[in-house]
Scaffold this motif. Structure first.
Motif, PDB file in Angstrom:
ATOM      1  N   ALA A  33       0.815  -1.216   0.000  1.00 33.59           N
ATOM      2  CA  ALA A  33       0.000   0.000   0.000  1.00 33.59           C
ATOM      3  C   ALA A  33       0.846   1.263   0.000  1.00 33.59           C
ATOM      4  O   ALA A  33       0.310   2.369  -0.034  1.00 33.59           O
ATOM      5  N   THR A  34       2.172   1.107   0.005  1.00 35.66           N
ATOM      6  CA  THR A  34       3.078   2.247   0.099  1.00 35.66           C
ATOM      7  C   THR A  34       3.766   2.492  -1.234  1.00 35.66           C
ATOM      8  O   THR A  34       4.257   1.542  -1.874  1.00 35.66           O
ATOM      9  N   GLY A  35       3.812   3.738  -1.658  1.00 31.73           N
ATOM     10  CA  GLY A  35       4.497   4.078  -2.894  1.00 31.73           C
ATOM     11  C   GLY A  35       3.866   3.398  -4.091  1.00 31.73           C
ATOM     12  O   GLY A  35       2.645   3.249  -4.171  1.00 31.73           O
ATOM     13  N   ASP A  36       4.714   2.936  -5.014  1.00 30.53           N
ATOM     14  CA  ASP A  36       4.198   2.324  -6.236  1.00 30.53           C
ATOM     15  C   ASP A  36       4.369   0.814  -6.258  1.00 30.53           C
ATOM     16  O   ASP A  36       4.215   0.183  -7.303  1.00 30.53           O
ATOM     17  N   LEU A  37       4.714   0.205  -5.105  1.00 34.40           N
ATOM     18  CA  LEU A  37       4.963  -1.235  -5.093  1.00 34.40           C
ATOM     19  C   LEU A  37       3.730  -2.012  -5.529  1.00 34.40           C
ATOM     20  O   LEU A  37       3.831  -2.969  -6.309  1.00 34.40           O
ATOM     21  N   GLY A  38       2.555  -1.631  -5.038  1.00 32.26           N
ATOM     22  CA  GLY A  38       1.348  -2.346  -5.418  1.00 32.26           C
ATOM     23  C   GLY A  38       1.116  -2.308  -6.921  1.00 32.26           C
ATOM     24  O   GLY A  38       0.783  -3.332  -7.547  1.00 32.26           O
ATOM     25  N   ALA A  39       1.290  -1.139  -7.536  1.00 32.88           N
ATOM     26  CA  ALA A  39       1.116  -1.014  -8.985  1.00 32.88           C
ATOM     27  C   ALA A  39       2.155  -1.848  -9.729  1.00 32.88           C
ATOM     28  O   ALA A  39       1.849  -2.466 -10.764  1.00 32.88           O
ATOM     29  N   ARG A  40       3.394  -1.877  -9.216  1.00 32.99           N
ATOM     30  CA  ARG A  40       4.440  -2.666  -9.871  1.00 32.99           C
ATOM     31  C   ARG A  40       4.141  -4.159  -9.791  1.00 32.99           C
ATOM     32  O   ARG A  40       4.323  -4.898 -10.769  1.00 32.99           O
ATOM     33  N   VAL A  41       3.636  -4.612  -8.645  1.00 37.37           N
ATOM     34  CA  VAL A  41       3.296  -6.032  -8.506  1.00 37.37           C
ATOM     35  C   VAL A  41       2.115  -6.375  -9.411  1.00 37.37           C
ATOM     36  O   VAL A  41       2.089  -7.450 -10.039  1.00 37.37           O
ATOM     37  N   THR A  42       1.158  -5.475  -9.530  1.00 34.89           N
ATOM     38  CA  THR A  42       0.046  -5.707 -10.463  1.00 34.89           C
ATOM     39  C   THR A  42       0.574  -5.868 -11.880  1.00 34.89           C
ATOM     40  O   THR A  42       0.154  -6.765 -12.631  1.00 34.89           O
ATOM     41  N   GLY A  43       1.510  -5.017 -12.280  1.00 33.16           N
ATOM     42  CA  GLY A  43       2.104  -5.142 -13.603  1.00 33.16           C
ATOM     43  C   GLY A  43       2.865  -6.442 -13.785  1.00 33.16           C
ATOM     44  O   GLY A  43       2.831  -7.049 -14.865  1.00 33.16           O
ATOM     45  N   LEU A  44       3.555  -6.891 -12.724  1.00 30.00           N
ATOM     46  CA  LEU A  44       4.282  -8.149 -12.803  1.00 30.00           C
ATOM     47  C   LEU A  44       3.328  -9.340 -12.960  1.00 30.00           C
ATOM     48  O   LEU A  44       3.651 -10.305 -13.661  1.00 30.00           O
ATOM     49  N   MET A  45       2.178  -9.286 -12.305  1.00 32.18           N
ATOM     50  CA  MET A  45       1.187 -10.355 -12.484  1.00 32.18           C
ATOM     51  C   MET A  45       0.823 -10.483 -13.957  1.00 32.18           C
ATOM     52  O   MET A  45       0.763 -11.589 -14.519  1.00 32.18           O
ATOM     53  N   ARG A  46       0.563  -9.347 -14.589  1.00 34.41           N
ATOM     54  CA  ARG A  46       0.172  -9.343 -15.995  1.00 34.41           C
ATOM     55  C   ARG A  46       1.317  -9.837 -16.872  1.00 34.41           C
ATOM     56  O   ARG A  46       1.129 -10.666 -17.770  1.00 34.41           O
ATOM     57  N   ALA A  47       2.532  -9.322 -16.618  1.00 34.79           N
ATOM     58  CA  ALA A  47       3.685  -9.700 -17.434  1.00 34.79           C
ATOM     59  C   ALA A  47       4.005 -11.185 -17.315  1.00 34.79           C
ATOM     60  O   ALA A  47       4.480 -11.809 -18.271  1.00 34.79           O
ATOM     61  N   ALA A  48       3.741 -11.775 -16.145  1.00 38.53           N
ATOM     62  CA  ALA A  48       4.028 -13.185 -15.919  1.00 38.53           C
ATOM     63  C   ALA A  48       2.914 -14.094 -16.424  1.00 38.53           C
ATOM     64  O   ALA A  48       3.010 -15.318 -16.297  1.00 38.53           O
ATOM     65  N   GLY A  49       1.872 -13.513 -16.977  1.00 37.77           N
ATOM     66  CA  GLY A  49       0.768 -14.323 -17.495  1.00 37.77           C
ATOM     67  C   GLY A  49      -0.082 -14.962 -16.422  1.00 37.77           C
ATOM     68  O   GLY A  49      -0.683 -16.019 -16.645  1.00 37.77           O
ATOM     69  N   LEU A  50      -0.145 -14.330 -15.258  1.00 40.66           N
ATOM     70  CA  LEU A  50      -0.888 -14.908 -14.134  1.00 40.66           C
ATOM     71  C   LEU A  50      -2.344 -14.471 -14.111  1.00 40.66           C
ATOM     72  O   LEU A  50      -3.053 -14.734 -13.137  1.00 40.66           O
ATOM     73  N   SER A  51      -2.806 -13.803 -15.149  1.00 37.90           N
ATOM     74  CA  SER A  51      -4.190 -13.327 -15.195  1.00 37.90           C
ATOM     75  C   SER A  51      -4.933 -13.997 -16.342  1.00 37.90           C
ATOM     76  O   SER A  51      -4.385 -14.187 -17.431  1.00 37.90           O
TER      77      SER A  51
END
Length: 233
Positions: A201-219
């Motif tokens: 919930a701090t800084g942009d870590l949540g947004a970065r992890v969301t992007g990593l989910m997409r990049a890793a094909g986990l969605s």
């Protein structure tokens, strides 16, 4: 329906902190207002206290008409994003079997619009009771089972392994965070869930992890039929 921070009585591992008693005790005591629609909750909106808090600012003294419902061919998974407050929220998943027992709310237009504004990562969709048979566990006088109902579908899809398997079943925060940590290799996902959620919930870590989910094909799409028609309501 899924982004409220639990209070001290509800640690992250209890998300979405809907007491089991909600699904056991009759709720139907308030008649639905005219021109209302049935909105089926997935996640924290199944807790009447959460729903009331989201609608309280309307100030129209209209109590949400709540009832327990059972819906076929829908299960619950995890949205493929990090909520603003650091949690991996719940999301409905179209499924060919299984029954979801949850809470439905009969909401008038101003209430559905207000609820929409609390769900920036979800779209409210209308589905029919032919494809998803619905039973009202709490019968309100003069209220028939509707031909359709609304629910909130994640814009991000739902978590699933990239091999095309089934969506990850809904679990507690320690389980889903550990699942993500193994697949993403992000060390900041390790540790007590309260600490991990605070970091996300701090800084942009949540947004970065969301992007990593997409990049890793986990969605994967939560509702293939709706994705195919452009998601029109």
């Amino acid at each position: 329906m899924n982004q409220n921070r639990p209070d001290a009585a509800h640690p992250p591992e209890d998300y979405p902190w809907v007491p089991a008693s909600v699904l056991l005790q009759p709720l139907g005591s308030v008649a639905p207002p005219p021109n209302s629609r049935l909105v089926v909750a997935v996640g924290s909106n199944a807790a009447p206290s959460v729903l009331r808090r989201k609608l309280d600012h309307l100030g129209d003294a209209v109590e949400p008409a709540l009832c327990r419902v059972r819906v076929a061919n829908i299960t619950v998974g995890h949205s493929a994003h990090v909520a603003a407050r650091g949690y991996i929220p719940a999301a409905p998943v179209h499924a060919g079997q299984g029954v979801l027992t949850t809470v439905g709310a009969w909401l008038k237009p101003s209430q559905t619009e207000a609820l929409d504004r609390t769900e920036p990562n979800y779209d409210r969709r209308t589905v029919n009771t032919h494809d998803h048979p619905l039973q009202l566990a709490d019968r309100l006088p003069g209220v028939p089972t509707p031909d359709e109902f609304d629910l909130y579908v994640s814009r991000h899809g739902v978590l699933a392994d990239p091999d095309g398997g089934a969506a990850l079943p809904f679990g507690d925060q320690p389980t889903v965070l550990a699942w993500l940590a193994r697949r993403l290799g992000v060390t900041k996902l390790d540790g007590p869930p309260a600490d991990v959620c605070a970091r996300l919930a701090t800084g942009d870590l949540g947004a970065r992890v969301t992007g990593l989910m997409r990049a890793a094909g986990l969605s994967q799409p939560a509702w293939p039929s709706l994705a195919a028609d452009g998601g029109a309501r």
